[in-house]
Design a protein around this motif. Structure first.
Motif, mmCIF file in Angstrom:
data_model
loop_
_atom_site.group_PDB
_atom_site.id
_atom_site.type_symbol
_atom_site.label_atom_id
_atom_site.label_comp_id
_atom_site.label_asym_id
_atom_site.label_seq_id
_atom_site.Cartn_x
_atom_site.Cartn_y
_atom_site.Cartn_z
ATOM 1 N N THR A 75 -17.806 16.857 -7.620
ATOM 2 C CA THR A 75 -17.797 16.430 -6.224
ATOM 3 C C THR A 75 -19.197 16.034 -5.802
ATOM 4 O OG1 THR A 75 -18.035 18.716 -5.519
ATOM 5 C CG2 THR A 75 -15.795 17.828 -5.611
ATOM 6 N N ARG A 76 -19.275 15.067 -4.902
ATOM 7 C CA ARG A 76 -20.556 14.527 -4.471
ATOM 8 C C ARG A 76 -20.651 14.590 -2.951
ATOM 9 N NH1 ARG A 76 -22.666 8.395 -5.743
ATOM 10 N NH2 ARG A 76 -24.811 8.737 -5.119
ATOM 11 N N PRO A 77 -21.479 15.493 -2.420
ATOM 12 C CA PRO A 77 -21.622 15.550 -0.965
ATOM 13 C C PRO A 77 -22.552 14.448 -0.471
ATOM 14 C CG PRO A 77 -22.975 17.239 -1.971
ATOM 15 C CD PRO A 77 -22.230 16.556 -3.075
ATOM 16 N N GLY A 78 -22.296 13.986 0.739
ATOM 17 C CA GLY A 78 -23.140 12.976 1.350
ATOM 18 C C GLY A 78 -23.062 13.050 2.863
ATOM 19 N N ARG A 79 -24.068 12.497 3.498
ATOM 20 C CA ARG A 79 -24.104 12.449 4.960
ATOM 21 C C ARG A 79 -23.486 11.140 5.416
ATOM 22 N NH1 ARG A 79 -29.264 13.627 8.825
ATOM 23 N NH2 ARG A 79 -28.033 13.769 10.728
ATOM 24 N N VAL A 80 -22.580 11.221 6.371
ATOM 25 C CA VAL A 80 -21.899 10.031 6.893
ATOM 26 C C VAL A 80 -22.906 9.241 7.727
ATOM 27 C CG1 VAL A 80 -20.018 9.197 8.338
ATOM 28 C CG2 VAL A 80 -19.672 11.223 6.906
ATOM 29 N N MET A 81 -23.152 7.993 7.306
ATOM 30 C CA MET A 81 -24.120 7.143 7.989
ATOM 31 C C MET A 81 -23.434 6.118 8.895
ATOM 32 S SD MET A 81 -26.693 8.629 6.812
ATOM 33 C CE MET A 81 -27.980 7.664 7.545
ATOM 34 N N ALA A 82 -22.254 5.670 8.501
ATOM 35 C CA ALA A 82 -21.517 4.661 9.275
ATOM 36 C C ALA A 82 -20.108 4.573 8.706
ATOM 37 C CB ALA A 82 -22.201 3.301 9.180
ATOM 38 N N PRO A 138 -26.738 10.293 -0.108
ATOM 39 C CA PRO A 138 -26.855 11.579 -0.800
ATOM 40 C C PRO A 138 -27.656 12.598 0.012
ATOM 41 C CG PRO A 138 -27.422 9.775 -2.275
ATOM 42 C CD PRO A 138 -27.279 9.194 -0.904
ATOM 43 N N VAL A 139 -27.319 13.849 -0.162
ATOM 44 C CA VAL A 139 -28.066 14.933 0.486
ATOM 45 C C VAL A 139 -29.506 14.863 -0.034
ATOM 46 C CG1 VAL A 139 -28.256 17.423 0.753
ATOM 47 C CG2 VAL A 139 -26.003 16.352 0.651
ATOM 48 N N ARG A 146 -29.816 6.252 -2.318
ATOM 49 C CA ARG A 146 -29.050 5.042 -2.072
ATOM 50 C C ARG A 146 -27.652 5.364 -1.549
ATOM 51 N NH1 ARG A 146 -28.372 0.096 -6.337
ATOM 52 N NH2 ARG A 146 -27.383 -1.325 -4.858
ATOM 53 N N GLU A 147 -27.269 4.671 -0.491
ATOM 54 C CA GLU A 147 -25.937 4.883 0.095
ATOM 55 C C GLU A 147 -24.844 4.384 -0.846
ATOM 56 O OE1 GLU A 147 -25.528 3.127 3.960
ATOM 57 O OE2 GLU A 147 -27.102 4.374 4.818
ATOM 58 N N TRP A 148 -23.662 4.954 -0.681
ATOM 59 C CA TRP A 148 -22.473 4.476 -1.367
ATOM 60 C C TRP A 148 -21.321 4.498 -0.384
ATOM 61 C CZ3 TRP A 148 -23.697 9.623 -1.611
ATOM 62 C CH2 TRP A 148 -22.666 10.546 -1.535
ATOM 63 N N THR A 149 -20.234 3.866 -0.757
ATOM 64 C CA THR A 149 -19.062 3.834 0.113
ATOM 65 C C THR A 149 -17.911 4.580 -0.526
ATOM 66 O OG1 THR A 149 -18.309 1.727 -0.806
ATOM 67 C CG2 THR A 149 -19.658 1.629 1.186
ATOM 68 N N ALA A 150 -17.067 5.116 0.338
ATOM 69 C CA ALA A 150 -15.841 5.792 -0.101
ATOM 70 C C ALA A 150 -14.784 5.557 0.969
ATOM 71 C CB ALA A 150 -16.082 7.287 -0.283
ATOM 72 N N ARG A 151 -13.546 5.606 0.556
ATOM 73 C CA ARG A 151 -12.462 5.515 1.538
ATOM 74 C C ARG A 151 -12.330 6.865 2.226
ATOM 75 N NH1 ARG A 151 -7.606 3.560 -2.078
ATOM 76 N NH2 ARG A 151 -8.140 5.623 -2.788
ATOM 77 N N ALA A 152 -11.970 6.828 3.492
ATOM 78 C CA ALA A 152 -11.863 8.067 4.275
ATOM 79 C C ALA A 152 -10.908 9.063 3.622
ATOM 80 C CB ALA A 152 -11.430 7.748 5.700
ATOM 81 N N GLU A 153 -9.832 8.586 3.024
ATOM 82 C CA GLU A 153 -8.863 9.512 2.420
ATOM 83 C C GLU A 153 -9.386 10.183 1.147
ATOM 84 O OE1 GLU A 153 -7.265 5.385 1.043
ATOM 85 O OE2 GLU A 153 -7.931 6.198 2.934
ATOM 86 N N SER A 179 -25.475 24.913 -0.029
ATOM 87 C CA SER A 179 -26.319 24.027 -0.837
ATOM 88 C C SER A 179 -26.913 22.917 0.017
ATOM 89 C CB SER A 179 -25.513 23.411 -1.980
ATOM 90 O OG SER A 179 -25.113 24.397 -2.884
ATOM 91 N N ILE A 180 -26.108 22.342 0.893
ATOM 92 C CA ILE A 180 -26.583 21.278 1.777
ATOM 93 C C ILE A 180 -27.695 21.804 2.676
ATOM 94 C CG2 ILE A 180 -25.931 19.815 3.745
ATOM 95 C CD1 ILE A 180 -23.146 19.534 2.320
ATOM 96 N N ARG A 181 -27.509 23.000 3.240
ATOM 97 C CA ARG A 181 -28.552 23.597 4.093
ATOM 98 C C ARG A 181 -29.842 23.797 3.301
ATOM 99 N NH1 ARG A 181 -24.226 26.316 6.250
ATOM 100 N NH2 ARG A 181 -24.487 28.108 4.879
ATOM 101 N N THR A 182 -29.728 24.272 2.074
ATOM 102 C CA THR A 182 -30.907 24.491 1.234
ATOM 103 C C THR A 182 -31.641 23.180 0.981
ATOM 104 O OG1 THR A 182 -29.896 26.393 0.147
ATOM 105 C CG2 THR A 182 -31.698 25.323 -1.025
ATOM 106 N N LEU A 183 -30.900 22.139 0.686
ATOM 107 C CA LEU A 183 -31.519 20.849 0.357
ATOM 108 C C LEU A 183 -32.063 20.108 1.572
ATOM 109 C CD1 LEU A 183 -28.916 19.649 -2.277
ATOM 110 C CD2 LEU A 183 -31.285 20.338 -2.715
#
Length: 71
Positions: free
Chosen positions: A16-23, A33-34, A38-45, A57-61
């Motif tokens: 799994t790959r966590p990321g911050r929603v930019m748009a 990426p946390v 470089r941004e990437w795209t994914a479908r909402a579903e 982990s996100i808080r730590t990073l």
């Protein structure tokens, strides 16, 4: 649709790959990426909220590290 600025996990990867929603546009969500990168795209579903362990982990990073001697 995920809220801009929130963290989501892309489930399409083997790991799994966590990321911050930019748009988002139509059904695509733009994630960064946390910790930056470089941004990437994914479908909402294909996204889900992070688990408690992933949130830790996100808080730590994303927590700034203060230099020694700074409050």
């Amino acid at each position: 649709m995920p809220v801009i600025g929130s963290y989501m996990v892309d489930t399409r990867m083997k790991t799994t790959r966590p990321g911050r929603v930019m748009a988002h546009e139509d059904d695509l969500v733009y994630l960064r990426p946390v910790g930056g990168g470089r941004e990437w795209t994914a479908r909402a579903e294909d996204l889900r909220p992070p688990t408690e362990n992933e949130c830790a982990s996100i808080r730590t990073l994303t927590t700034p590290v203060l230099p020694p001697g700074k409050p």
